[in-house]
Design an enzyme around this catalytic site. Structure first.
Site, PDB file in Angstrom:
ATOM      1  CB  THR A 108      -3.010   2.784 -22.532  1.00 38.07           C
ATOM      2  OG1 THR A 108      -2.709   2.774 -23.933  1.00 38.07           O
ATOM      3  CG2 THR A 108      -4.464   3.141 -22.333  1.00 38.07           C
ATOM      4  CE1 TYR A 156      -4.187   1.080  -0.361  1.00 40.79           C
ATOM      5  CE2 TYR A 156      -4.483  -1.119   0.545  1.00 40.79           C
ATOM      6  CZ  TYR A 156      -4.978  -0.022  -0.138  1.00 40.79           C
ATOM      7  OH  TYR A 156      -6.259  -0.032  -0.597  1.00 40.79           O
ATOM      8  CD  GLU A 192      -4.929   5.323   0.496  1.00 39.75           C
ATOM      9  OE1 GLU A 192      -4.844   6.086   1.471  1.00 39.75           O
ATOM     10  OE2 GLU A 192      -5.918   4.607   0.270  1.00 39.75           O
ATOM     11  CE  LYS A 251      -5.393   1.311 -26.403  1.00 37.14           C
ATOM     12  NZ  LYS A 251      -5.541   1.791 -25.022  1.00 37.14           N
ATOM     13  CG  ASP A 303      -6.480   9.236 -24.959  1.00 36.03           C
ATOM     14  OD1 ASP A 303      -5.439   8.553 -24.995  1.00 36.03           O
ATOM     15  OD2 ASP A 303      -7.591   8.765 -24.638  1.00 36.03           O
ATOM     16  NE  ARG A 352      -6.031  -3.846 -19.862  1.00 31.72           N
ATOM     17  CZ  ARG A 352      -6.504  -3.442 -21.046  1.00 31.72           C
ATOM     18  NH1 ARG A 352      -6.170  -4.062 -22.136  1.00 31.72           N
ATOM     19  NH2 ARG A 352      -7.334  -2.427 -21.120  1.00 31.72           N
TER      20      ARG A 352
HETATM   21  N1  PLP Z   1      -7.882   6.216 -24.700  1.00 34.33           N
HETATM   22  C1  PLP Z   1      -7.829   5.636 -25.913  1.00 34.33           C
HETATM   23  C2  PLP Z   1      -7.556   6.499 -27.111  1.00 34.33           C
HETATM   24  C3  PLP Z   1      -8.037   4.268 -26.042  1.00 34.33           C
HETATM   25  O1  PLP Z   1      -8.013   3.701 -27.258  1.00 34.33           O
HETATM   26  C4  PLP Z   1      -8.289   3.488 -24.878  1.00 34.33           C
HETATM   27  C5  PLP Z   1      -8.498   2.036 -24.942  1.00 34.33           C
HETATM   28  O2  PLP Z   1      -8.653   1.386 -25.894  1.00 34.33           O
HETATM   29  C6  PLP Z   1      -8.350   4.151 -23.647  1.00 34.33           C
HETATM   30  C7  PLP Z   1      -8.156   5.502 -23.595  1.00 34.33           C
HETATM   31  C8  PLP Z   1      -8.727   3.401 -22.390  1.00 34.33           C
HETATM   32  O3  PLP Z   1      -7.773   2.547 -21.947  1.00 34.33           O
HETATM   33  P1  PLP Z   1      -8.146   1.408 -20.875  1.00 34.33           P
HETATM   34  O4  PLP Z   1      -8.766   0.311 -21.623  1.00 34.33           O
HETATM   35  O5  PLP Z   1      -6.789   1.095 -20.287  1.00 34.33           O
HETATM   36  O6  PLP Z   1      -9.051   2.015 -19.867  1.00 34.33           O
END
Ligand code: PLP
Length: 411
Positions: A241, A61, A63, A244, A215, A250
Site C-alpha cells: 500500500t 479515463y 484504461e 502506511k 506483501d 490510500r
Molecule cells: N496488506 C497488508 C499487509 C495490510 O496490512 C493491508 C491493510 O491493512 C492490506 C494489504 C490491504 O490494504 P487496503 O486496506 O488498501 O486494501
C-alpha cells in the site's frame, strides 16, 4: 491559495457549494490535528500529496497503460486524451523504481493493497491453486487467505504458524511448504513486529518450486528509508500500500521481476480493475519523490527509534509484548496474562475517549473473537510524522498505562 492551508482552501471553496460536507471535512481536520494517532497502518500525508489527490486528474479515463512500457509490451490506452496521464504514469513508475533502487517492473494502478494482492495472485495463479501464508490471527492480512475474503474463497490456503515466542516459525514454513506444495508462498503481515527473513522464505519457495510473493504494505516506508531489509532481488512479486509507513494517499503498487511484467499488467487491467485513478497516481508520484529526499531517511530512522522507546516503556510498566520487543514501526501488547479482565476492544474504546487512537488486535493463541481480541496494536509512524520524539512516546505510554489502570473490570 495565498497563505491558506489546503484544509482552509477546501473549506472556503466547499462551504458555498456543500456546507454539510464542508462541516464534516472540518471535523475530520480537527480530529486529525488533535488525536494521538497510533494506528500502525495510518499516517499523515503531505499537503502536496493531498492536493494531487484532489486535482483535475480526478475525472480522466485512461484504461490501459502508457504505450512505451518496454517490459510489458503494452499497446496503449483505450481512450483519447491520454498524453498527459501517460507522462504522469511513466514518471510515477520511474520514481518508484528509484525509491527501491530496482529494475523490477512496477504497476502503479492498484486502487488499494487488497486490489494489489488480488491482481498479484491472479497474475501467476488460477482459482484453486495453493497459497501458503500467515493467517489473520497470527498477524497476516484478510487478503492472505481469510475464509471471509476473496483469497480464502478463490484459493486453496495453508498457513504457517508463529512459535510460542511470537516469532515466525521458519521450520514450520519449511515443513508446510514441503507437505502442501504451494504454487505461491507469501511473506508479509499486518501485525508482525519483527524483521522477516526474506532470504529464508525465498530459499524455501525455490526448493518447492513456488512463486515467492512479499506483501510489504506495512514496512515499505522502512525499506524505502533503508532501515529494514529489502525483498527486492529475492521475491518474484512484491505488493504494497502507499499509505502506511510510506505516508501517501490510500493506494496500492505491484512490483514484479521483469519476466512477469505482462502477466501483472494484464492481471490489474483488464482482469481485476477498470480505469486507473490518475489523481491517486499523481499523489503516489509525489509520495515517491518525498521518499527520495534525505529527510525521509531521517523519518524512517526515527520511526524505529521511537517504536523501541515506547515498547521498552510498556515492558518497564509490566506489559507483555508479543515477541518481547520490536524491529519495525509497531508492536503488539498482549493483555491475556497480565490483565485477563481486559479485552483489546475495551482498551481501544477507553483510549478513544481520551483522544488516543489505536486498534484492538488478536494475539498468538487468541482465545477471544476478533471483535473483542486480547491485545492492541501500537504504531508510531503517524506521530513520528507529526514530530514526536522518543521521550514523547514514552510519555504517551505512561498516559496509556494510567488510562488502562482506571478501566473497571465490569466496563
Ligand atoms: N496488506 C497488508 C499487509 C495490510 O496490512 C493491508 C491493510 O491493512 C492490506 C494489504 C490491504 O490494504 P487496503 O486496506 O488498501 O486494501
Amino acid at each position: 491559495m495565498n497563505n491558506l492551508t489546503l484544509e482552509q482552501y477546501i473549506q472556503a471553496k466547499m462551504v458555498d457549494c456543500d456546507p454539510e460536507i464542508a462541516a464534516l471535512i472540518h471535523k475530520e481536520d480537527e480530529r486529525e490535528a488533535n488525536v494521538i494517532e497510533l494506528i500502525a497502518s495510518e499516517n499523515f500525508p503531505s499537503e502536496a500529496v493531498k492536493m494531487a489527490a484532489a486535482s483535475s486528474f480526478v475525472a480522466k479515463y485512461s484504461e490501459g497503460y502508457p504505450a512505451k512500457d518496454r517490459l510489458s509490451g503494452n499497446k496503449g490506452r483505450y481512450y483519447g486524451g491520454c498524453v498527459v496521464v501517460d507522462e504522469l504514469e511513466e514518471l510515477c513508475c520511474n520514481r518508484w523504481r528509484q525509491v527501491f533502487n530496482t529494475d523490477y517492473h512496477v504497476n502503479v494502478q492498484p486502487h488499494s493493497g487488497s486490489s494489489a494482492n488480488l491482481a498479484a495472485y491472479m497474475s501467476v495463479l488460477k482459482a484453486g491453486d495453493k497459497i501458503l501464508a500467515m493467517d489473520l490471527n497470527n498477524g497476516g492480512h484478510l487478503t492472505h487467505g481469510s475464509a471471509a475474503n476473496f483469497s480464502g474463497k478463490l484459493f486453496d490456503m495453508a498457513f504457517y504458524d508463529v512459535g510460542a515466542d511470537g516469532f515466525i516459525d521458519y521450520e514450520d514454513v519449511e515443513r508446510k511448504a514441503r507437505e502442501f506444495k504451494p504454487n505461491l508462498i507469501l511473506a508479509g503481515a499486518s501485525a508482525y513486529s519483527r524483521v522477516i527473513d526474506f532470504e529464508r522464505f525465498a530459499a524455501i519457495a525455490k526448493e518447492v518450486g513456488a512463486y515467492f510473493m512479499v506483501d510489504m504494505a506495512h514496512i515499505a516506508g522502512l525499506i524505502a528509508g533503508g532501515v529494514h531489509p529489502s525483498p527486492f532481488g529475492l521475491a518474484d512479486i512484491i505488493t504494497t500500500t502507499t499509505h502506511k509507513t510510506l505516508r501517501g494517499t490510500r493506494g496500492g503498487l505491484i512490483f514484479a521481476k521483469p519476466e512477469l511484467a505482462k502477466k501483472v499488467d494484464s492481471a490489474v487491467f483488464p482482469c481485476c480493475q477498470g480505469g486507473p485513478l490518475q489523481h491517486i497516481i499523481a499523489a503516489k508520484a509525489i509520495t515517491a519523490a518525498e521518499a527520495l529526499r534525505p529527510e525521509y531517511k531521517e523519518y524512517a530512522k526515527n520511526v524505529i527509534i521511537n517504536t523501541k522507546a515506547m515498547c521498552d516503556e510498556f515492558i518497564r510498566l509490566g506489559y507483555e509484548i508479543v515477541t518481547g520487543g520490536t524491529d519495525n514501526h509497531l508492536f503488539l501488547i498482549d493483555f491475556s496474562k497480565t490483565h485477563p479482565h481486559l479485552t483489546g476492544k475495551m482498551v481501544q474504546e477507553e483510549l478513544d475517549k481520551n483522544g488516543i487512537t489505536l486498534n484492538k488486535n488478536c494475539v498468538p493463541n487468541e482465545q477471544r473473537k476478533p471483535m473483542e481480541a486480547s491485545g492492541v496494536r501500537v504504531g508510531t509512524a503517524a506521530m513520528t510524522t507529526k514530530g514526536y520524539k522518543a521521550e514523547d512516546f514514552v510519555k504517551v505510554a505512561q498516559r496509556i498505562d494510567e488510562i488502562i489502570r482506571n478501566i473497571k473490570p465490569e466496563a
